[in-house]
Design a protein around this motif. Structure first.
Motif, PDB file in Angstrom:
ATOM      1  N   ILE A  72      52.535  38.485  55.936  1.00  0.00           N
ATOM      2  CA  ILE A  72      51.505  39.359  55.390  1.00  0.00           C
ATOM      3  C   ILE A  72      51.729  39.552  53.901  1.00  0.00           C
ATOM      4  O   ILE A  72      52.804  39.248  53.371  1.00  0.00           O
ATOM      5  N   VAL A  73      50.702  40.070  53.249  1.00  0.00           N
ATOM      6  CA  VAL A  73      50.738  40.304  51.815  1.00  0.00           C
ATOM      7  C   VAL A  73      50.185  41.705  51.550  1.00  0.00           C
ATOM      8  O   VAL A  73      49.169  42.091  52.128  1.00  0.00           O
ATOM      9  N   ASN A  74      50.844  42.455  50.678  1.00  0.00           N
ATOM     10  CA  ASN A  74      50.334  43.759  50.264  1.00  0.00           C
ATOM     11  C   ASN A  74      49.246  43.509  49.223  1.00  0.00           C
ATOM     12  O   ASN A  74      49.511  42.919  48.166  1.00  0.00           O
ATOM     13  N   VAL A  75      48.031  43.946  49.495  1.00  0.00           N
ATOM     14  CA  VAL A  75      46.881  43.641  48.640  1.00  0.00           C
ATOM     15  C   VAL A  75      47.028  44.262  47.251  1.00  0.00           C
ATOM     16  O   VAL A  75      46.778  43.591  46.239  1.00  0.00           O
ATOM     17  N   LEU A  76      47.448  45.522  47.160  1.00  0.00           N
ATOM     18  CA  LEU A  76      47.600  46.162  45.856  1.00  0.00           C
ATOM     19  C   LEU A  76      48.649  45.453  45.012  1.00  0.00           C
ATOM     20  O   LEU A  76      48.423  45.157  43.833  1.00  0.00           O
ATOM     21  N   GLU A  77      49.797  45.150  45.608  1.00  0.00           N
ATOM     22  CA  GLU A  77      50.847  44.462  44.851  1.00  0.00           C
ATOM     23  C   GLU A  77      50.394  43.067  44.411  1.00  0.00           C
ATOM     24  O   GLU A  77      50.702  42.630  43.302  1.00  0.00           O
ATOM     25  N   LEU A  78      49.653  42.365  45.277  1.00  0.00           N
ATOM     26  CA  LEU A  78      49.134  41.049  44.920  1.00  0.00           C
ATOM     27  C   LEU A  78      48.155  41.152  43.764  1.00  0.00           C
ATOM     28  O   LEU A  78      48.206  40.350  42.817  1.00  0.00           O
ATOM     29  N   ASN A  79      47.264  42.127  43.796  1.00  0.00           N
ATOM     30  CA  ASN A  79      46.295  42.302  42.710  1.00  0.00           C
ATOM     31  C   ASN A  79      46.971  42.687  41.393  1.00  0.00           C
ATOM     32  O   ASN A  79      46.567  42.246  40.325  1.00  0.00           O
ATOM     33  N   LEU A  80      48.009  43.499  41.474  1.00  0.00           N
ATOM     34  CA  LEU A  80      48.761  43.848  40.262  1.00  0.00           C
ATOM     35  C   LEU A  80      49.462  42.628  39.695  1.00  0.00           C
ATOM     36  O   LEU A  80      49.517  42.446  38.467  1.00  0.00           O
ATOM     37  N   ALA A  81      49.998  41.776  40.553  1.00  0.00           N
ATOM     38  CA  ALA A  81      50.632  40.546  40.108  1.00  0.00           C
ATOM     39  C   ALA A  81      49.603  39.632  39.444  1.00  0.00           C
ATOM     40  O   ALA A  81      49.907  38.960  38.445  1.00  0.00           O
ATOM     41  N   LEU A  82      48.395  39.598  39.987  1.00  0.00           N
ATOM     42  CA  LEU A  82      47.320  38.821  39.363  1.00  0.00           C
ATOM     43  C   LEU A  82      47.020  39.331  37.967  1.00  0.00           C
ATOM     44  O   LEU A  82      46.825  38.539  37.035  1.00  0.00           O
ATOM     45  N   ASP A  83      46.959  40.650  37.819  1.00  0.00           N
ATOM     46  CA  ASP A  83      46.675  41.232  36.500  1.00  0.00           C
ATOM     47  C   ASP A  83      47.767  40.907  35.481  1.00  0.00           C
ATOM     48  O   ASP A  83      47.505  40.854  34.291  1.00  0.00           O
ATOM     49  N   ARG A  84      48.992  40.701  35.964  1.00  0.00           N
ATOM     50  CA  ARG A  84      50.100  40.384  35.038  1.00  0.00           C
ATOM     51  C   ARG A  84      50.098  38.921  34.595  1.00  0.00           C
ATOM     52  O   ARG A  84      50.801  38.564  33.666  1.00  0.00           O
ATOM     53  N   LEU A  85      49.346  38.059  35.295  1.00  0.00           N
ATOM     54  CA  LEU A  85      49.308  36.631  34.915  1.00  0.00           C
ATOM     55  C   LEU A  85      48.734  36.445  33.529  1.00  0.00           C
ATOM     56  O   LEU A  85      47.807  37.087  33.131  1.00  0.00           O
TER      57      LEU A  85
END
Length: 183
Positions: free
Chosen positions: A170-183
């Motif tokens: 599974i993946v935590n959606v908020l953490e994944l989206n924050l990681a996307l924003d850091r790209l």
């Protein structure tokens, strides 16, 4: 009169021990064992503000973000709960059709079940790895990023909640989206 005063003292002592004492003991143990979880698993942004919690889903609707599971309580952490719709409910079937349409699902590219169905509490912050990978094309297009880069981000963020006991990731959606924003 003497019995009344004794009864009041016993009731007060019982409340002090059973309410205040027990609550304090549980709080202290939680702070000692798992302080992050006991304090809500809050995620703090770079500017010091609270962005969200690892334990409560948030509604993401913009195409450049991964979307969570649907929520029967509109992602309201104050009122967790399911829809109580039966599997034969026409409302449940309609919500499934709406979610499939929203995600652009087709018979050749069916929607993963977790993206069509709410969790029991309506606040599950995780989606399956397959559910995240299903959304890669939309997110990559909206952000102008290579799909392989986003897939790598998902694979690094995915984990097995049961450890070695389960293969489901599974993946935590908020953490994944924050990681996307850091790209």
């Amino acid at each position: 009169m003497h019995s009344l005063l004794a009864s009041i003292r016993i009731a007060a002592a019982t409340m002090l021990i059973c309410v205040a004492g027990y609550a304090t003991a549980v709080w202290a143990v939680a702070q000692a064992i798992a302080p992050d979880t006991a304090n809500g698993s809050l995620i703090i942004g770079p500017d010091g503000t609270i962005v969200g919690s690892r334990q409560v889903a948030q509604a993401f609707t913009r195409p450049e973000y991964f979307w969570p599971r649907p929520s029967a309580v509109d992602y309201d952490g104050a009122g967790a709960g399911g829809s109580n719709w039966s599997p034969t409910s026409s409302d449940l079937a309609e919500r499934g059709r709406e979610m499939a349409k929203r995600h652009g699902a087709t018979p050749d590219n069916p929607l993963p079940a977790d993206l069509a169905a709410a969790s029991g509490a309506g606040l599950d912050p995780h989606i399956s790895e397959a559910g995240a990978l299903y959304q890669v094309a939309r997110v990559a297009k909206a952000r102008g990023l290579d799909q392989a880069r986003i897939e790598g981000l998902i694979r690094r963020a995915a984990f097995s909640p049961g450890g070695f006991l389960t293969r489901d990731r599974i993946v935590n959606v908020l953490e994944l989206n924050l990681a996307l924003d850091r790209l």
